[in-house]
Design an enzyme around this catalytic site. Structure first.
Site, mmCIF file in Angstrom:
data_model
loop_
_atom_site.group_PDB
_atom_site.id
_atom_site.type_symbol
_atom_site.label_atom_id
_atom_site.label_comp_id
_atom_site.label_asym_id
_atom_site.label_seq_id
_atom_site.Cartn_x
_atom_site.Cartn_y
_atom_site.Cartn_z
ATOM 1 N N LYS A 1 69.155 46.258 38.506
ATOM 2 C CA LYS A 1 69.243 47.632 37.977
ATOM 3 C C LYS A 1 68.594 48.643 38.897
ATOM 4 O O LYS A 1 69.018 49.792 38.967
ATOM 5 C CB LYS A 1 68.653 47.724 36.574
ATOM 6 C CG LYS A 1 67.251 47.167 36.415
ATOM 7 C CD LYS A 1 67.287 45.788 35.854
ATOM 8 C CE LYS A 1 65.985 45.067 36.159
ATOM 9 N NZ LYS A 1 65.845 43.810 35.472
ATOM 10 N N GLY B 1 59.878 34.122 31.982
ATOM 11 C CA GLY B 1 60.829 34.693 32.945
ATOM 12 C C GLY B 1 61.464 35.985 32.460
ATOM 13 O O GLY B 1 62.509 36.391 32.964
ATOM 14 N N VAL C 1 66.677 33.578 37.961
ATOM 15 C CA VAL C 1 67.992 34.030 37.472
ATOM 16 C C VAL C 1 69.111 33.279 38.196
ATOM 17 O O VAL C 1 70.078 32.816 37.572
ATOM 18 C CB VAL C 1 68.128 35.564 37.658
ATOM 19 C CG1 VAL C 1 69.558 36.013 37.405
ATOM 20 C CG2 VAL C 1 67.167 36.287 36.713
ATOM 21 N N ARG D 1 66.206 31.691 50.972
ATOM 22 C CA ARG D 1 65.207 31.574 52.051
ATOM 23 C C ARG D 1 64.407 30.294 51.924
ATOM 24 O O ARG D 1 63.890 29.783 52.889
ATOM 25 C CB ARG D 1 64.290 32.792 52.033
ATOM 26 C CG ARG D 1 65.056 34.024 52.530
ATOM 27 C CD ARG D 1 64.230 35.284 52.560
ATOM 28 N NE ARG D 1 65.052 36.351 53.141
ATOM 29 C CZ ARG D 1 65.049 37.605 52.733
ATOM 30 N NH1 ARG D 1 64.281 37.979 51.732
ATOM 31 N NH2 ARG D 1 65.819 38.495 53.309
ATOM 32 N N ARG D 2 64.300 29.780 50.691
ATOM 33 C CA ARG D 2 63.587 28.501 50.505
ATOM 34 C C ARG D 2 64.203 27.761 49.328
ATOM 35 O O ARG D 2 64.938 28.357 48.516
ATOM 36 C CB ARG D 2 62.095 28.729 50.293
ATOM 37 C CG ARG D 2 61.742 29.552 49.091
ATOM 38 C CD ARG D 2 60.278 29.961 49.099
ATOM 39 N NE ARG D 2 59.995 30.951 50.132
ATOM 40 C CZ ARG D 2 60.165 32.281 49.966
ATOM 41 N NH1 ARG D 2 60.610 32.765 48.829
ATOM 42 N NH2 ARG D 2 59.906 33.127 50.929
ATOM 43 N N ASP E 1 61.666 50.180 34.366
ATOM 44 C CA ASP E 1 62.827 49.299 34.219
ATOM 45 C C ASP E 1 63.787 49.848 33.155
ATOM 46 O O ASP E 1 65.002 49.911 33.366
ATOM 47 C CB ASP E 1 62.336 47.888 33.847
ATOM 48 C CG ASP E 1 63.476 46.898 33.677
ATOM 49 O OD1 ASP E 1 63.982 46.406 34.696
ATOM 50 O OD2 ASP E 1 63.871 46.655 32.522
ATOM 51 N N LYS F 1 67.744 51.433 33.461
ATOM 52 C CA LYS F 1 68.892 51.006 32.637
ATOM 53 C C LYS F 1 69.529 52.188 31.908
ATOM 54 O O LYS F 1 70.750 52.316 31.876
ATOM 55 C CB LYS F 1 68.438 49.929 31.655
ATOM 56 C CG LYS F 1 68.037 48.631 32.373
ATOM 57 C CD LYS F 1 67.261 47.702 31.478
ATOM 58 C CE LYS F 1 66.887 46.415 32.201
ATOM 59 N NZ LYS F 1 65.951 45.583 31.441
ATOM 60 N N GLU G 1 59.618 41.353 35.165
ATOM 61 C CA GLU G 1 59.969 41.503 36.577
ATOM 62 C C GLU G 1 58.905 40.813 37.434
ATOM 63 O O GLU G 1 57.764 40.641 36.980
ATOM 64 C CB GLU G 1 59.999 42.989 36.945
ATOM 65 C CG GLU G 1 61.065 43.792 36.228
ATOM 66 C CD GLU G 1 62.451 43.274 36.506
ATOM 67 O OE1 GLU G 1 62.865 43.254 37.672
ATOM 68 O OE2 GLU G 1 63.129 42.861 35.550
ATOM 69 N N GLY H 1 65.796 37.112 30.652
ATOM 70 C CA GLY H 1 65.721 35.649 30.706
ATOM 71 C C GLY H 1 66.925 35.087 31.439
ATOM 72 O O GLY H 1 67.954 35.741 31.587
HETATM 73 N N1 HSE Z 1 62.280 42.508 33.087
HETATM 74 C C1 HSE Z 1 63.488 42.853 32.444
HETATM 75 C C2 HSE Z 1 63.222 42.996 30.944
HETATM 76 C C3 HSE Z 1 64.514 41.787 32.707
HETATM 77 O O1 HSE Z 1 62.157 42.569 30.488
HETATM 78 O O2 HSE Z 1 64.056 43.559 30.242
HETATM 79 C C4 HSE Z 1 65.906 42.128 32.287
HETATM 80 O O3 HSE Z 1 66.386 43.262 32.938
#
Ligand code: HSE
EC number: 1.1.1.3
Length: 417
Positions: free
Chosen positions: A97, A178, A14, A40-41, A192, A196, A181, A293
């Site tokens: 979130k 991507g 991100v 950190r890297r 998740d 939200k 999570e 994404g």
């Molecule tokens: N992993 C979360 C999703 C990313 O798939 O909605 C966005 O918050």
């Protein structure tokens, strides 16, 4: 216009996506300058050029920056970093979130006490406009219900399963894109989406952060056959997060549902998120767009930066008033129609046994379909019930599992949108 000096914390998918958009030579890039990156890297995917790199992310708030963008994820370290930045009088923008759900109330108070902003547009639906829209464009409306697919990964998985793909294959694709999570369990098990909807409920219904009494369920038990059976009833399967208010209090839930195929949310496929707001002035209002994404999240983060650059005086979003929180209604007291899936022995009298279990609980059935025998010798029976209170339905399910003719029993709630 003041140029915002930015410190980015985190240097993953991100953060590098944001950096690419911020430094692109386009119409928005003149409003800010990335001063430093706490990483950190290194990330082979992105060259930060001459931007200062700090290996200690906690050194970022000490730099000469106006805003810290927290993209490290997780809860405890992110919380400590945000608090340090707010107390150092830096605005904070985050896509996190989990930290807003768990500690948003405390963090917003710290921001207010320091007269700085904590913005989190991309924490809900990534770049699809939601949070600032609530306190700006929808501010004249009383909202009674918010229901939506708030997790891009689960919508990606379910809509591909509907097309015949396997759960594991699609999950691997969601990780590669991507969307998921770092720990995809949080996507799959409904947490998740719960984070939200919890954030939206806090902003709309003042339910507090973290909200309590949440019913959270994931998509682990949805099978490809459920889509085939749902289709026979004109339904499809989505993972829905819901917050609504009535005279008894508010409902907060995040679980799979069947919805009518012709509903507007049913048509949203892939990584798209969609929300329906039921309002008093403009009726049902829908937003839909990519919900995960790097590009989509960058869009939400940049919208917060734009709001900050324009808001020297006024707040770009309303801070919730956390006093007088409403009661959250016990999920067991809610009433739904249900899709019931049973696997039963292929023998005479089984349907009569099933009907008796429902009849003993005073439950009417809308539709019953018996399917062809499975390889294990059992027969699937799919049923759509009339409205039943959840706690009654749970007793019915345990009564089914007590019958020796029933080998498997599951439910999916039906949502009327
Ligand atoms: N992993 C979360 C999703 C990313 O798939 O909605 C966005 O918050």
């Amino acid at each position: 216009m003041t140029i915002l000096k930015i410190g980015i914390c985190g240097w993953g998918n991100v953060a590098t996506g944001l950096f690419e958009q911020l430094t692109a030579n386009n119409h928005i890039s003149s409003q800010w300058q990335v001063t430093c990156i706490g990483a950190r890297r290194d990330n082979p995917r992105c060259d930060p050029g001459s931007v200062k790199i700090l290996r200690d992310i906690f050194a970022v708030p000490d730099e000469e920056i106006d805003v810290l963008i927290e993209l490290i994820g997780g809860v405890d370290t992110a919380k400590a970093l945000i608090i340090k930045a707010l107390n150092a009088k830096k605005h904070v923008i985050t896509a996190n979130k989990a930290v807003i759900f768990e500690h948003g109330e405390e963090l917003l108070k710290i921001a207010k006490n320091n007269d700085v902003r904590l913005l989190f547009e991309s924490a809900v639906c990534a770049g699809t406009p939601t949070i600032k829209m609530l306190s700006n464009d929808l501010s004249a409306n009383v909202i009674s219900k918010v229901a939506g697919m708030l997790n891009g990964t689960t919508n990606f998985i379910l809509s591909n399963m509907e097309e015949g793909e396997l759960f594991e294959t699609v999950l691997a694709e969601a990780k590669a894109e991507g969307y998921a999570e770092p720990d995809p369990t949080l996507d799959i098990n409904g947490t998740d989406a719960a984070h939200k909807i919890g954030i939206l409920a806090a902003l709309i219904f003042n339910s507090g952060l973290p909200a309590t009494n949440f019913h959270i369920e994931g998509i682990e038990n949805i099978s490809p056959d459920d889509f085939l059976y749902a289709d026979e009833f004109g339904l499809t399967i989505k993972h829905l997060a819901v917050a609504c208010k009535n005279d008894l209090g508010i409902e907060l839930r995040s679980h799979p549902v069947m919805i009518k195929k012709e509903s507007s949310l049913a048509g949203l496929k892939g990584v798209r998120n969609g929300i329906q707001f039921d309002t008093d002035l403009i009726g049902s209002f829908h937003v839909a767009g990519s919900g995960a994404g790097r590009e989509s999240t960058a869009s939400g983060l940049i919208s917060d930066l734009v709001a900050l650059s324009k808001s020297s005086e006024s707040l770009p979003m309303q801070y919730p008033d956390f006093s007088k929180k409403p009661d959250v209604i016990d999920f067991n007291e809610l009433s739904f129609k249900y899709y019931v899936y049973l696997e039963v022995k292929d023998q005479p009298g089984v349907l009569a046994t099933i009907s008796k279990v429902f009849g003993d609980h005073g439950i009417s059935l809308e539709k019953v379909i018996q399917k062809d025998q499975l390889k294990n010798g059992y027969v699937p029976v799919v049923i759509i019930t009339d409205n039943i209170v959840e706690k009654e339905m749970q007793i019915v399910m345990s009564d089914f599992l007590d019958q020796d003719v029933v080998s498997e029993a599951k439910i999916i709630r039906i949502e009327d949108l």
